[in-house]
Motif scaffolding. Structure first.
Motif, PDB file in Angstrom:
ATOM      1  N   GLY A 192     -28.205  -9.113   2.864  1.00  0.00           N
ATOM      2  CA  GLY A 192     -27.219  -9.820   2.052  1.00  0.00           C
ATOM      3  C   GLY A 192     -27.723 -11.168   1.574  1.00  0.00           C
ATOM      4  N   VAL A 193     -28.434 -11.890   2.437  1.00  0.00           N
ATOM      5  CA  VAL A 193     -28.961 -13.213   2.066  1.00  0.00           C
ATOM      6  C   VAL A 193     -29.932 -13.096   0.903  1.00  0.00           C
ATOM      7  CG1 VAL A 193     -30.481 -15.079   2.827  1.00  0.00           C
ATOM      8  CG2 VAL A 193     -28.592 -14.345   4.282  1.00  0.00           C
ATOM      9  N   VAL A 194     -30.887 -12.173   1.007  1.00  0.00           N
ATOM     10  CA  VAL A 194     -31.965 -12.126   0.013  1.00  0.00           C
ATOM     11  C   VAL A 194     -31.556 -11.426  -1.278  1.00  0.00           C
ATOM     12  CG1 VAL A 194     -33.704 -12.191   1.828  1.00  0.00           C
ATOM     13  CG2 VAL A 194     -32.976  -9.981   0.924  1.00  0.00           C
ATOM     14  N   GLN A 195     -30.445 -10.681  -1.252  1.00  0.00           N
ATOM     15  CA  GLN A 195     -30.037  -9.974  -2.472  1.00  0.00           C
ATOM     16  C   GLN A 195     -28.834 -10.611  -3.159  1.00  0.00           C
ATOM     17  OE1 GLN A 195     -29.701  -5.667  -2.146  1.00  0.00           O
ATOM     18  NE2 GLN A 195     -31.326  -5.580  -0.624  1.00  0.00           N
ATOM     19  N   SER A 196     -28.132 -11.518  -2.490  1.00  0.00           N
ATOM     20  CA  SER A 196     -26.914 -12.086  -3.069  1.00  0.00           C
ATOM     21  C   SER A 196     -27.227 -12.980  -4.255  1.00  0.00           C
ATOM     22  CB  SER A 196     -26.150 -12.890  -2.009  1.00  0.00           C
ATOM     23  OG  SER A 196     -25.599 -12.046  -1.043  1.00  0.00           O
ATOM     24  N   ASP A 197     -26.489 -12.741  -5.332  1.00  0.00           N
ATOM     25  CA  ASP A 197     -26.585 -13.617  -6.497  1.00  0.00           C
ATOM     26  C   ASP A 197     -25.401 -14.582  -6.536  1.00  0.00           C
ATOM     27  OD1 ASP A 197     -27.769 -14.354  -9.121  1.00  0.00           O
ATOM     28  OD2 ASP A 197     -25.851 -13.606  -9.880  1.00  0.00           O
ATOM     29  N   HIS A 198     -24.438 -14.395  -5.646  1.00  0.00           N
ATOM     30  CA  HIS A 198     -23.246 -15.243  -5.581  1.00  0.00           C
ATOM     31  C   HIS A 198     -23.395 -16.233  -4.428  1.00  0.00           C
ATOM     32  CE1 HIS A 198     -19.029 -16.415  -5.283  1.00  0.00           C
ATOM     33  NE2 HIS A 198     -18.817 -15.852  -6.457  1.00  0.00           N
ATOM     34  N   LEU A 199     -23.178 -17.519  -4.688  1.00  0.00           N
ATOM     35  CA  LEU A 199     -23.413 -18.547  -3.678  1.00  0.00           C
ATOM     36  C   LEU A 199     -22.535 -18.362  -2.446  1.00  0.00           C
ATOM     37  CD1 LEU A 199     -23.751 -21.799  -5.848  1.00  0.00           C
ATOM     38  CD2 LEU A 199     -25.575 -20.535  -4.698  1.00  0.00           C
ATOM     39  N   ILE A 200     -21.272 -17.990  -2.639  1.00  0.00           N
ATOM     40  CA  ILE A 200     -20.367 -17.870  -1.501  1.00  0.00           C
ATOM     41  C   ILE A 200     -20.737 -16.670  -0.640  1.00  0.00           C
ATOM     42  CG2 ILE A 200     -17.977 -17.552  -0.784  1.00  0.00           C
ATOM     43  CD1 ILE A 200     -18.628 -20.311  -1.967  1.00  0.00           C
ATOM     44  N   SER A 201     -21.046 -15.544  -1.257  1.00  0.00           N
ATOM     45  CA  SER A 201     -21.457 -14.380  -0.460  1.00  0.00           C
ATOM     46  C   SER A 201     -22.789 -14.645   0.237  1.00  0.00           C
ATOM     47  CB  SER A 201     -21.549 -13.127  -1.336  1.00  0.00           C
ATOM     48  OG  SER A 201     -22.518 -13.288  -2.358  1.00  0.00           O
ATOM     49  N   LEU A 202     -23.681 -15.391  -0.432  1.00  0.00           N
ATOM     50  CA  LEU A 202     -24.944 -15.755   0.220  1.00  0.00           C
ATOM     51  C   LEU A 202     -24.668 -16.587   1.474  1.00  0.00           C
ATOM     52  CD1 LEU A 202     -28.150 -17.013  -1.591  1.00  0.00           C
ATOM     53  CD2 LEU A 202     -27.443 -18.003   0.568  1.00  0.00           C
ATOM     54  N   TYR A 203     -23.736 -17.532   1.346  1.00  0.00           N
ATOM     55  CA  TYR A 203     -23.400 -18.360   2.511  1.00  0.00           C
ATOM     56  C   TYR A 203     -22.800 -17.530   3.639  1.00  0.00           C
ATOM     57  CZ  TYR A 203     -20.765 -21.476   5.509  1.00  0.00           C
ATOM     58  OH  TYR A 203     -20.232 -22.099   6.608  1.00  0.00           O
ATOM     59  N   LEU A 255     -23.566  -1.153  -1.423  1.00  0.00           N
ATOM     60  CA  LEU A 255     -23.198  -0.343  -0.263  1.00  0.00           C
ATOM     61  C   LEU A 255     -24.351  -0.237   0.726  1.00  0.00           C
ATOM     62  CD1 LEU A 255     -21.158   2.546  -1.929  1.00  0.00           C
ATOM     63  CD2 LEU A 255     -20.280   0.652  -0.559  1.00  0.00           C
ATOM     64  N   LEU A 256     -25.571  -0.159   0.216  1.00  0.00           N
ATOM     65  CA  LEU A 256     -26.721  -0.018   1.114  1.00  0.00           C
ATOM     66  C   LEU A 256     -26.996  -1.295   1.901  1.00  0.00           C
ATOM     67  CD1 LEU A 256     -29.175   2.146  -1.011  1.00  0.00           C
ATOM     68  CD2 LEU A 256     -27.843   2.820   0.983  1.00  0.00           C
ATOM     69  N   ILE A 257     -26.530  -2.437   1.408  1.00  0.00           N
ATOM     70  CA  ILE A 257     -26.630  -3.662   2.205  1.00  0.00           C
ATOM     71  C   ILE A 257     -25.860  -3.493   3.506  1.00  0.00           C
ATOM     72  CG2 ILE A 257     -25.933  -6.088   2.314  1.00  0.00           C
ATOM     73  CD1 ILE A 257     -26.509  -6.305  -0.658  1.00  0.00           C
ATOM     74  N   PHE A 258     -24.712  -2.820   3.428  1.00  0.00           N
ATOM     75  CA  PHE A 258     -23.839  -2.654   4.586  1.00  0.00           C
ATOM     76  C   PHE A 258     -24.133  -1.386   5.387  1.00  0.00           C
ATOM     77  CE2 PHE A 258     -21.538  -5.400   1.677  1.00  0.00           C
ATOM     78  CZ  PHE A 258     -21.077  -6.391   2.521  1.00  0.00           C
ATOM     79  N   LEU A 259     -25.123  -0.613   4.964  1.00  0.00           N
ATOM     80  CA  LEU A 259     -25.439   0.615   5.697  1.00  0.00           C
ATOM     81  C   LEU A 259     -25.782   0.355   7.163  1.00  0.00           C
ATOM     82  CD1 LEU A 259     -25.961   3.663   5.786  1.00  0.00           C
ATOM     83  CD2 LEU A 259     -28.295   3.202   4.999  1.00  0.00           C
ATOM     84  N   PRO A 260     -26.625  -0.661   7.486  1.00  0.00           N
ATOM     85  CA  PRO A 260     -26.941  -0.883   8.904  1.00  0.00           C
ATOM     86  C   PRO A 260     -25.714  -1.171   9.763  1.00  0.00           C
ATOM     87  CG  PRO A 260     -28.512  -2.038   7.513  1.00  0.00           C
ATOM     88  CD  PRO A 260     -27.439  -1.529   6.599  1.00  0.00           C
ATOM     89  N   ILE A 261     -24.830  -2.055   9.303  1.00  0.00           N
ATOM     90  CA  ILE A 261     -23.687  -2.410  10.152  1.00  0.00           C
ATOM     91  C   ILE A 261     -22.665  -1.277  10.198  1.00  0.00           C
ATOM     92  CG2 ILE A 261     -22.252  -3.525   8.390  1.00  0.00           C
ATOM     93  CD1 ILE A 261     -21.724  -5.735  10.496  1.00  0.00           C
ATOM     94  N   LEU A 262     -22.563  -0.480   9.137  1.00  0.00           N
ATOM     95  CA  LEU A 262     -21.678   0.684   9.172  1.00  0.00           C
ATOM     96  C   LEU A 262     -22.190   1.715  10.173  1.00  0.00           C
ATOM     97  CD1 LEU A 262     -20.868   1.129   5.368  1.00  0.00           C
ATOM     98  CD2 LEU A 262     -19.350   0.267   7.160  1.00  0.00           C
ATOM     99  N   PHE A 263     -23.509   1.896  10.191  1.00  0.00           N
ATOM    100  CA  PHE A 263     -24.094   2.820  11.170  1.00  0.00           C
ATOM    101  C   PHE A 263     -23.913   2.285  12.587  1.00  0.00           C
ATOM    102  CE2 PHE A 263     -27.512   4.582  13.735  1.00  0.00           C
ATOM    103  CZ  PHE A 263     -27.451   5.937  13.418  1.00  0.00           C
ATOM    104  N   ALA A 264     -23.951   0.950  12.710  1.00  0.00           N
ATOM    105  CA  ALA A 264     -23.802   0.343  14.037  1.00  0.00           C
ATOM    106  C   ALA A 264     -22.457   0.678  14.660  1.00  0.00           C
ATOM    107  CB  ALA A 264     -23.967  -1.175  13.935  1.00  0.00           C
ATOM    108  N   LEU A 265     -21.439   0.904  13.826  1.00  0.00           N
ATOM    109  CA  LEU A 265     -20.123   1.253  14.361  1.00  0.00           C
ATOM    110  C   LEU A 265     -20.138   2.597  15.077  1.00  0.00           C
ATOM    111  CD1 LEU A 265     -17.922   0.141  11.322  1.00  0.00           C
ATOM    112  CD2 LEU A 265     -18.340  -1.111  13.449  1.00  0.00           C
ATOM    113  N   LEU A 266     -21.124   3.428  14.772  1.00  0.00           N
ATOM    114  CA  LEU A 266     -21.224   4.744  15.417  1.00  0.00           C
ATOM    115  C   LEU A 266     -21.991   4.695  16.737  1.00  0.00           C
ATOM    116  CD1 LEU A 266     -22.171   6.875  12.262  1.00  0.00           C
ATOM    117  CD2 LEU A 266     -19.891   6.526  13.233  1.00  0.00           C
TER     118      LEU A 266
END
Length: 804
Positions: A123-134, A5-16
């Motif tokens: 997301g890039v540096v923390q992803s362990d899944h190849l598709i989510s990293l992409y 969830l904290l990966i998405f905190l910046p973009i969620l805040f950006a919506l405000l």
């Protein structure tokens, strides 16, 4: 779950941000944004004391049946990058508050793009899944495109943004291909599981292709030769963007990818050679051409290219540790340590230098080094920061760049002793190239600081009267410059908490815990070859700097036609101009031509597939008998079709066309398909009615004689389509390449879907998305028709008002 969830905190805040920008316009939007990276930096800092105990993982499945997840995996490497992203991000946002005027700039757009980019990088540096990293990888390309093009009214900004996206997205697509091959060979998308299964993956016949494709993604993102050309053009972005993307984050994404996958691919000599060669060539190329630049950010752009090549070369050398035994193993283990150490150092001194370049531009109105000079007395704090950053980048003590540069020279010298993979032939050349590149690095560092702040002043010719920047704009570069000095005196403290855990992630085969990384850094360890090389760099570099104006014109001897930028421009012109010419050959505006192309292509593809799949095996067993009624309907169908083409009046053609549709409906009735028959009857009735309603608006039938080649071409296409449909129908009736799905529907219509009417269940459940899309298309068409009706009515009302 919290990590994800904290990966998405910046973009969620950006919506405000639009709401904050509108409701609290008196306060600079950056003050609200500053809370996000600062809070995240504190959160990730809390992992530093315990990261040595093991990684922390959190998973969120977004399509569990397909094993698609967002897995946040925090180990030493990803934690270090997360701290750089959020820590440098905090300083950049603070700097931007004073750099960007809230009255002149669209701040809500700027910070929205910046926070989007922050989420993408985390997301890039923390992803362990190849598709989510992409997916996060491509999001960095999109958000960086928006940031570089922030001043979109400037041609150079738009050009630089497009150039960066074209090159990095191309690399991303190549990387995706490598990821898919990798996942197919390893049987999983998890990076951790793939690394654990590296020996099996190395046996794949596509192993080299994986390396090439994935490195294309890494090299394009981290501006390696020859893909570096997007980075100098990206300097048209606002300085906070350059300080963030091009010193500590986006350009480090490729570095991160290479570091992360080194345990997996370093077993191959191709990986080691590609990474080392690319890094050392980029190092030399960037440092050599940095001296040619006259724009302050242009100098820093080429210096960034050079420094990225330096880190890449060290990561390539680090992979050699998997192929040697002690004591050579210890020497090459230094390379991984040196790469991570210099990555940290580069973020500090390059971030501060970008900010100083922005300050100079902000306070003088220009970044042209030919117009600058003599600013030291007017901007003493800025000069001090520039001097610290430049001397650190040049590799001089007492600054952190000196320590990591010495480790770099150690790792390059060690390549002379490595005998595998033909390094005995080329290895001795690499230290010389690294040393020459270091000389030019020393030159461009002095060039940047000296010609900007010392020498004869040209204050009267500057667009603005220069003065020291406000303290708010200086806080961030002061903090970074302080770190440059402090790290020099406590390198092993930084090593214990930040570098060694990252090295453990890069070389897990060599160490069990981060404490096993027995590397101790000190400023002076004797009169070593590395120190001799440093002295040579200073002496020769200083001579070249003193004679700079005499040999700098040599750069003008290079023809523009031979530059990589010119090659890119020519490719874009071909894509734009020549592609337009080609498209104009077949985009004639005539529907008959488009139908001809489509039908021809379909005929070729389908018949070729039938040949390839051996589909021409016809069987007429178990077929129904053909009765008199079917023969009569076929006769009516054929006669109606011929009448459509032979008709000389529009009314006759419309009636004959309706007869074709009704004949088909009769076939549906004969073959017990009442739902299809009903649909066909409704469609034909509506079609005939619409044709008759629009009868007077239809074009008259053309009866002019066509040339014989035209008729023959149409005849062949029509014949080909007829043969294709006939063969396809006979083949489909005679054989089954795959089992029919109908039995599955019968078995599960009640138990799985909970329905009694199999047709309804197929439409609503099994083909739910298909039905939903059909409804969506009809809805869009309905809204379009409604819009046209309203537009026509409004035009009539306007016309009546004008008449009145």
């Amino acid at each position: 779950m919290t990590q994800v969830l904290l990966i998405f905190l910046p973009i969620l805040f950006a919506l405000l941000l639009p709401m904050l920008h509108k409701k609290i316009s008196r306060v600079h939007t950056g003050w609200f944004v500053l809370l996000v990276p600062f809070a995240l930096a504190l959160y990730y800092a809390s992992f530093v004391p315990k990261i040595g105990d093991g990684p922390f993982t959190s998973t969120f499945y977004w399509v569990k049946s397909l094993d698609l997840s967002i897995t946040s995996h925090l180990d030493g490497l990803s934690l270090l990058f997360s701290l750089l992203i959020t820590g440098i991000g905090t300083l950049v946002v603070l700097y931007s508050i004073f750099y960007l005027d809230k009255k002149k700039e669209q701040l809500h757009n700027f910070y929205f793009y910046l926070l989007m980019f922050m989420t993408a990088m985390l997301g890039v540096v923390q992803s362990d899944h190849l598709i989510s990293l992409y997916l996060f990888w491509e999001l960095t390309s999109i958000s960086s495109f928006l940031l570089i093009a922030y001043w979109y009214k400037r041609d150079k900004s738009r050009f630089g943004a497009l150039k960066s996206m074209m090159i990095t997205v191309f690399g991303g697509l190549m990387m995706l291909g490598g990821f898919l091959l990798l996942a197919n060979a390893g049987g999983t998308y998890s990076i951790r599981e793939l690394i654990a299964n590296s020996s099996t993956i190395a046996e794949s016949p596509y192993f080299v292709w994986m390396i090439v494709l994935i490195l294309l993604g890494a090299f394009t993102k981290s501006a390696q030769f020859p893909f570096y050309i997007w980075l100098p053009d990206a300097m048209e972005a606002p300085t906070p963007v350059s300080a963030y993307l091009h010193s500590a984050t986006m350009v480090k994404a490729g570095i991160y990818l290479v570091a992360r996958l080194t345990p997996l691919f370093a077993v191959s000599e191709y990986w080691i050679w590609f990474v080392v060669a690319s890094g050392i060539i980029t190092l030399f190329w960037g440092s050599f051409f940095a001296v040619k630049q006259t724009d302050l950010k242009g100098i820093l752009a080429f210096s960034t290219v050079s420094q990225l090549g330096m880190i890449m070369a060290m990561l390539g050398a680090a992979g050699i540790a998997l192929h040697v035994d002690s004591p050579q193993q210890t020497i090459f283990a230094f390379a991984a340590y040196a790469a991570i150490f210099h990555l940290i150092n580069h973020a500090t001194f390059k971030g501060s230098l970008f900010m100083i370049a922005g300050i100079v531009d902000h306070e003088t109105g220009t970044r042209d080094i030919r117009k600058l000079g003599g600013l030291m007395s007017l901007m003493p704090i800025s000069f001090t920061i520039a001097a610290i950053g430049s001397l650190s980048m040049a590799g001089l003590p007492p600054f952190n760049g000196f320590l990591s540069k010495e480790l770099f020279l150690t790792s390059m010298l060690s390549l002379k002793e490595f005998e595998l993979f033909n390094f005995s032939t080329w290895g001795p050349i690499i230290p010389w190239v690294a040393w020459i590149a270091s000389i030019f690095t020393f030159v461009y560092c002095l060039y940047f600081a000296y010609y900007t702040f010392t020498g004869k002043g040209k204050v009267d010719k500057l667009p603005k009267k220069p003065h020291e920047a406000p303290i708010g704009m200086l806080i961030s570069p002061i903090i970074l410059a302080t770190l440059v000095v402090v790290i020099f005196f406590i390198p092993n403290v930084i090593g214990k908490y930040f570098i060694k855990p990252a090295v453990l992630a890069i070389q897990p085969q060599l160490y069990n815990t981060s404490s096993d990384v027995a590397i101790h850094v000190q400023a002076f360890h004797g009169f070593t070859p590395e120190l001799k090389m440093t002295i040579g760099v200073v002496l020769i570099g200083f001579i070249l700097f003193l004679t700079l104006k005499k040999w700098q014109p040599l750069y003008q001897l290079q023809p523009d036609k031979l530059s990589l930028n010119n090659l890119y421009d020519r490719m874009m012109r071909v894509a734009d101009v020549d592609s337009k010419k080609i498209s104009e050959l077949y985009m004639t505006g005539a529907i008959r031509h488009y139908l001809m192309y489509m039908f021809s292509f379909i005929v070729v593809i389908v018949i070729a597939t039938l040949f390839w799949k051996d589909g021409f095996s016809f069987s007429f067993e178990n077929t129904a008998k053909i009765g008199l009624f079917e023969i009569i309907v076929v006769f009516v169908l054929v006669a109606s079709t011929v009448t459509v083409f032979a008709a000389r009046t529009r009314l006759t053609a419309i009636i004959a066309l309706g007869a074709v549709g009704y004949s088909v409906a009769l076939f549906f009735v004969i073959f017990n398909a009442p739902d299809l028959a009903l649909t066909q009857l409704v469609i034909e009735t509506v079609s005939v009615a619409l044709f008759l309603l629009a009868f007077y608006h239809l074009p008259k039938l053309s009866r002019h004689e066509e040339a014989m080649p035209f008729k023959m071409r149409n005849f062949l296409i029509a014949l080909g389509v007829g043969i294709m449909v006939t063969l396809l129908a006979l083949s489909a009736q005679s054989q089954k390449l795959i089992p029919s799905i109908s039995q599955y529907y019968k078995d599960t219509v009640y138990t799985e879907a909970g329905g009694g009417n199999i047709v309804n269940v197929i439409l609503v459940d099994y083909r739910g998305f298909d039905t939903l899309f059909e409804i969506t298309v009809l809805s869009i068409a309905g809204m379009a028709i409604l819009g046209m009706i309203k537009l026509r009515l409004s035009k009539k009302e306007k016309k009546s008002n004008e008449n009145e």
